[in-house]
Write a protein that holds these residues in place. Structure first.
Motif, mmCIF file in Angstrom:
data_model
loop_
_atom_site.group_PDB
_atom_site.id
_atom_site.type_symbol
_atom_site.label_atom_id
_atom_site.label_comp_id
_atom_site.label_asym_id
_atom_site.label_seq_id
_atom_site.Cartn_x
_atom_site.Cartn_y
_atom_site.Cartn_z
ATOM 1 N N PHE A 411 50.469 35.093 29.963
ATOM 2 C CA PHE A 411 50.989 33.729 29.942
ATOM 3 C C PHE A 411 49.933 32.708 29.517
ATOM 4 C CE2 PHE A 411 53.812 35.697 33.217
ATOM 5 C CZ PHE A 411 54.971 35.636 32.472
ATOM 6 N N LYS A 412 48.735 33.197 29.158
ATOM 7 C CA LYS A 412 47.650 32.342 28.654
ATOM 8 C C LYS A 412 47.297 31.253 29.662
ATOM 9 C CE LYS A 412 48.897 33.321 23.872
ATOM 10 N NZ LYS A 412 49.306 32.796 22.565
ATOM 11 N N LYS A 413 47.150 31.668 30.886
ATOM 12 C CA LYS A 413 46.695 30.782 31.960
ATOM 13 C C LYS A 413 45.305 31.234 32.402
ATOM 14 C CE LYS A 413 51.315 29.899 33.823
ATOM 15 N NZ LYS A 413 52.170 29.971 35.028
ATOM 16 N N LYS A 414 44.338 30.963 31.599
ATOM 17 C CA LYS A 414 42.989 31.424 31.909
ATOM 18 C C LYS A 414 42.413 30.755 33.143
ATOM 19 C CE LYS A 414 41.712 32.810 27.213
ATOM 20 N NZ LYS A 414 40.735 32.630 26.112
ATOM 21 N N TYR A 415 42.895 29.569 33.465
ATOM 22 C CA TYR A 415 42.358 28.901 34.647
ATOM 23 C C TYR A 415 42.709 29.674 35.919
ATOM 24 C CZ TYR A 415 47.123 27.031 34.992
ATOM 25 O OH TYR A 415 48.474 26.898 35.071
ATOM 26 N N ASN A 416 43.827 30.439 35.902
ATOM 27 C CA ASN A 416 44.162 31.244 37.069
ATOM 28 C C ASN A 416 43.159 32.375 37.290
ATOM 29 O OD1 ASN A 416 46.417 29.862 37.951
ATOM 30 N ND2 ASN A 416 47.841 31.055 36.705
ATOM 31 N N ILE A 417 42.533 32.835 36.208
ATOM 32 C CA ILE A 417 41.531 33.895 36.357
ATOM 33 C C ILE A 417 40.321 33.376 37.123
ATOM 34 C CG2 ILE A 417 40.002 35.462 35.107
ATOM 35 C CD1 ILE A 417 42.037 35.546 32.886
ATOM 36 N N TYR A 418 39.884 32.161 36.786
ATOM 37 C CA TYR A 418 38.682 31.608 37.418
ATOM 38 C C TYR A 418 38.975 30.980 38.776
ATOM 39 C CZ TYR A 418 37.176 32.077 32.577
ATOM 40 O OH TYR A 418 36.901 32.572 31.332
ATOM 41 N N LEU A 419 40.166 30.391 38.936
ATOM 42 C CA LEU A 419 40.463 29.635 40.149
ATOM 43 C C LEU A 419 41.310 30.400 41.165
ATOM 44 C CD1 LEU A 419 41.272 26.176 38.509
ATOM 45 C CD2 LEU A 419 39.099 26.966 39.453
ATOM 46 N N VAL A 420 41.902 31.520 40.754
ATOM 47 C CA VAL A 420 42.751 32.288 41.670
ATOM 48 C C VAL A 420 42.264 33.731 41.776
ATOM 49 C CG1 VAL A 420 45.090 33.096 42.156
ATOM 50 C CG2 VAL A 420 44.741 30.821 41.191
ATOM 51 N N PHE A 421 42.153 34.415 40.624
ATOM 52 C CA PHE A 421 41.844 35.840 40.661
ATOM 53 C C PHE A 421 40.438 36.115 41.190
ATOM 54 C CE2 PHE A 421 39.686 39.229 38.238
ATOM 55 C CZ PHE A 421 40.259 40.319 38.857
ATOM 56 N N LEU A 422 39.426 35.450 40.632
ATOM 57 C CA LEU A 422 38.048 35.717 41.056
ATOM 58 C C LEU A 422 37.812 35.388 42.527
ATOM 59 C CD1 LEU A 422 35.927 34.657 37.937
ATOM 60 C CD2 LEU A 422 36.463 36.957 38.769
ATOM 61 N N PRO A 423 38.293 34.227 43.043
ATOM 62 C CA PRO A 423 38.124 34.003 44.493
ATOM 63 C C PRO A 423 38.842 35.061 45.342
ATOM 64 C CG PRO A 423 38.614 31.941 43.389
ATOM 65 C CD PRO A 423 38.804 33.020 42.376
ATOM 66 N N GLU A 424 40.037 35.488 44.928
ATOM 67 C CA GLU A 424 40.738 36.532 45.680
ATOM 68 C C GLU A 424 39.956 37.836 45.670
ATOM 69 O OE1 GLU A 424 44.558 36.891 43.936
ATOM 70 O OE2 GLU A 424 45.398 35.128 44.947
ATOM 71 N N LEU A 425 39.430 38.201 44.499
ATOM 72 C CA LEU A 425 38.681 39.446 44.401
ATOM 73 C C LEU A 425 37.384 39.377 45.206
ATOM 74 C CD1 LEU A 425 38.751 42.216 43.038
ATOM 75 C CD2 LEU A 425 37.415 41.234 41.165
ATOM 76 N N LEU A 426 36.705 38.223 45.170
ATOM 77 C CA LEU A 426 35.470 38.080 45.944
ATOM 78 C C LEU A 426 35.750 38.137 47.440
ATOM 79 C CD1 LEU A 426 33.605 35.313 43.913
ATOM 80 C CD2 LEU A 426 33.018 37.729 44.061
ATOM 81 N N PHE A 427 36.829 37.488 47.870
ATOM 82 C CA PHE A 427 37.175 37.521 49.291
ATOM 83 C C PHE A 427 37.467 38.949 49.746
ATOM 84 C CE2 PHE A 427 40.159 37.264 52.825
ATOM 85 C CZ PHE A 427 39.528 36.359 53.661
ATOM 86 N N MET A 428 38.173 39.697 48.919
ATOM 87 C CA MET A 428 38.512 41.071 49.265
ATOM 88 C C MET A 428 37.274 41.968 49.285
ATOM 89 S SD MET A 428 40.923 43.389 49.895
ATOM 90 C CE MET A 428 42.445 42.629 49.338
ATOM 91 N N MET A 429 36.438 41.863 48.236
ATOM 92 C CA MET A 429 35.306 42.772 48.105
ATOM 93 C C MET A 429 34.183 42.445 49.094
ATOM 94 S SD MET A 429 35.838 45.138 45.810
ATOM 95 C CE MET A 429 37.395 45.263 46.691
ATOM 96 N N CYS A 430 33.965 41.170 49.356
ATOM 97 C CA CYS A 430 32.856 40.795 50.226
ATOM 98 C C CYS A 430 33.101 41.191 51.683
ATOM 99 C CB CYS A 430 32.598 39.292 50.134
ATOM 100 S SG CYS A 430 31.905 38.774 48.539
#
Length: 656
Positions: A411-430
């Motif tokens: 859907f070409k929403k790159k801001y979701n990668i930086y503002l949604v996906f990465l924080p979710e992944l960091l919260f899960m992995m950390c």
């Protein structure tokens, strides 16, 4: 003196006008009918009645009721008229009663012949109807399909609208691009012979299309499981493809038994081999229909259960010693770690893997069969399955988060990668990824020699949040600093998830508007993402290109409801953070259900063996086999139905 009194000729010579009326009266009206005859005729009648042996069917209501047959004897014509009126008043079925014995005998013979003829006609009619129905039953399935098609056609026609002239129908539909040619061909074939042929026009639109997922008999069962919790938007990743593997595997982790899984696999395989059988396809039993529609799901669940049963080394609660155990008991005596006195004085003895020759290496595939004899078997399997459940759970949840990246890119929403996906992944992995790291680190860093000095993973994970003071046991140097760093990153990712996307969209619609106006006079040289286009234009540049949901049009000139966006993101953030904790704990169902399955199998197996040992040795060969077979069937049925259904529901819960 020589002639009977009831003979009609005799009574006629005596001058008595004797008459008879016979018929049927309802069982509820007998007493009232008798009283009315006595009162109206002043005792000049004789009523005789008896109950019929067979119940008759009421022609008006169709109910089966009891009837009484009666015979009224009277003297005189006037009393006879009264008796007839009373019979009509009580709705009696009156039948003619001849005066002479010969006539009565002739009437009875005629009635018997008529009854026999009616029975013959009825039997022939039933045979003919049975033949007609058997012939019709062969075509009823085709008729049902034809009727359903006709009803579906009329239902679709009712959804159409008339044009201005009310002479033709207009239908606005969504059609897959791959089926446009088939649609044109169907319209041409359907309008053959008509005065006006049907035609089709493609209409550009900006509305999001509905989701169409093509399935076959193999994937339909898995797709139904996914659709039970919701259908994805148009263009999103379909998780049913990955569910084909993950769902049967998680079920098998809870239902891991080689014998039970093999029985389940054979049952599903038989339903697949005979899937074209009319009795299976036309079955009206809801449970059987559910099992038949999910036959491929059951097939994979049984196949994966066979695999996990080999890993657990569990077949009907018993272990299989295929490759030979890696533990050697005799080495304990050879190294003088045990003595004969120890065997007599101790009920349980411990094998020490540090003694040379006791432990010769890991079992080639699965769990060593010697654990089935160990008294601490439950403790060992609990530790193993609990850690395995956490590893599978974190891996499964992380995989689900990673799948969201493909939706953001599509859907070409790159801001979701930086503002949604990465924080979710960091919260899960950390947090939970670090828990998995500690499990593997403890397995690799500690052996049988220093296993007693290994810290507890649970205690270390709790201390990660409590920051205890003083010196505590750690796995490695710098563990406390690393844990605080990971915890800080996990806590900082929460406000990024909560405020990042709403603030960015707010800036895009307010602060970024000036950038769009400033750069509107320049020519676009290269095509960037949809977000950059939304910054450079004040109206739609490409007509019909907006095919995503309302979030995709957030960068256009529409009004942004910041409160709704912030509320949705807040709900998503809270749900994700709490879901990571609760879902990780929920994945312990894998361990709990696997433990319950193994324990129930063990209990039922012990019941079977106790019954077998109590059988008399004289008849043991004859009685032991059917008794064991009965308990084996009972065991399998209980486990396959109760435990299988429980594991199935828990697997659905974990996927949701």
């Amino acid at each position: 003196e020589n002639e009977p009194l009831v003979d009609y000729n005799c009574m006629h010579r005596l001058g008595a006008k004797l008459g008879f009326i016979s018929g049927l009266v309802h069982i509820a009206k007998v007493e009232a009918f008798e009283k009315m005859l006595w009162r109206a005729c002043k005792g000049y009648t004789i009523l005789t009645y008896a109950e019929l042996d067979e119940s008759l069917e009421d022609p008006d209501t169709g109910e089966t009721t009891k009837w009484f047959v009666f015979l009224v004897s009277y003297w005189g014509d006037q009393i006879g008229q009264k008796v007839k009126k009373i019979c009509d008043c009580y709705h009696c079925h009156v039948y003619p009663y001849p005066n002479t014995t010969e006539e009565r005998r002739a009437v009875v013979e005629g009635l018997n012949v008529r009854i026999q003829d009616l029975h013959t006609v009825l039997h022939k009619t039933e045979d003919y109807l049975r033949q007609v129905l058997c012939k019709a039953s062969e075509s009823v399935y085709t008729w049902v399909i034809q009727v359903k098609k006709m009803k579906a056609i009329y239902h679709v026609l009712n959804l159409c609208s008339f044009d201005v002239t009310n002479k033709c129908l207009i239908a606005e539909v969504w059609c897959p691009v791959a089926d446009l040619q088939n649609l044109r061909h169907a319209l041409e074939e359907g309008s053959s012979g008509a005065t006006v042929s049907s035609f089709m026009n493609t209409i550009p639109t900006t509305q999001p299309p509905p989701t169409l997922i093509r399935t076959n008999k193999f994937t339909s069962g898995f797709q139904n499981i996914v659709d039970a919790y919701g259908v994805g938007n148009y263009g999103e990743v379909n998780p049913a493809l990955y569910t084909i593997i993950t769902f049967p595997f998680l079920f098998a982790v809870m239902f891991g038994d080689l014998g039970h899984g093999l029985l389940m696999f054979i049952f599903a395989l038989l339903t697949i081999l005979y899937e074209n059988h009319p009795r299976l396809q036309r079955s009206q039993d809801e449970i059987m229909k559910m099992l038949f529609e999910g036959r491929y799901v059951i097939l994979l669940m049984g196949l994966f259960s066979v695999y996990t049963g080999l890993i657990y080394n569990d077949c009907f609660s018993k272990s299989l010693n295929i490759f030979g155990s890696g533990w050697n008991v005799s080495a304990m005596f050879e190294q003088k770690a045990w003595r004969l006195e120890d065997l007599k004085s101790n009920q349980f003895l411990t094998l020490d893997p540090n003694v040379p020759g006791v432990y010769n290496g890991a079992y080639p595939f699965g769990i060593d069969p010697i654990w089935n004899l160990a008294s601490n078997r439950l403790s060992f399997l609990n530790s193993f399955k609990m850690k395995m459940s956490v590893i599978f759970g974190v891996t499964h949840m992380t995989f689900g988060v990673v799948l969201g990246v493909f939706n953001h890119l599509h859907f070409k929403k790159k801001y979701n990668i930086y503002l949604v996906f990465l924080p979710e992944l960091l919260f899960m992995m950390c947090i939970f990824g670090y828990l998995v790291f500690m499990i593997f680190f403890k397995w690799l860093a500690y052996s049988a020699e220093d296993s007693t000095s290994a810290p507890s993973i649970l205690i270390e994970f709790i201390n990660m949040f409590l920051f205890p003071g003083g010196e505590a046991e750690v796995f490695y140097t710098g563990q406390v600093a690393l844990q605080r760093f990971l915890l800080t990153i996990a806590f900082l990712s929460v406000p990024v998830m909560l405020f990042g996307k709403p603030l960015y969209l707010y800036w895009l619609h307010s602060g970024g508007r000036g950038i769009r106006m400033y750069r509107s006079g320049y020519k676009l040289i290269r095509k960037e993402s949809e977000e950059e286009l939304s910054l450079l234009r004040s109206h739609d540049v490409e007509e019909g290109s907006s095919h995503s949901d309302s979030g995709h049009r957030e960068g256009d000139g529409e009004e942004l409801n910041f409160a709704d966006v912030f509320m949705n993101q807040a709900i998503h953030t809270i749900e994700y953070c709490l879901g990571c904790v609760s879902n990780t704990a929920s994945y312990l169902r894998l361990w709990a259900l696997s433990l319950a399955h193994a324990q129930l199998s063990e209990v039922l197996w012990q019941m079977v063996m106790r019954v077998g040992l109590r059988v008399d040795t004289t008849y043991g060969v004859l009685l032991l086999v059917p008794v064991l077979a009965f308990f084996a069937v009972l065991t399998v049925s209980i486990l396959l139905v109760m435990e299988g259904l429980s594991a199935f529901l828990h697997a659905i819960r974990l996927h949701w």
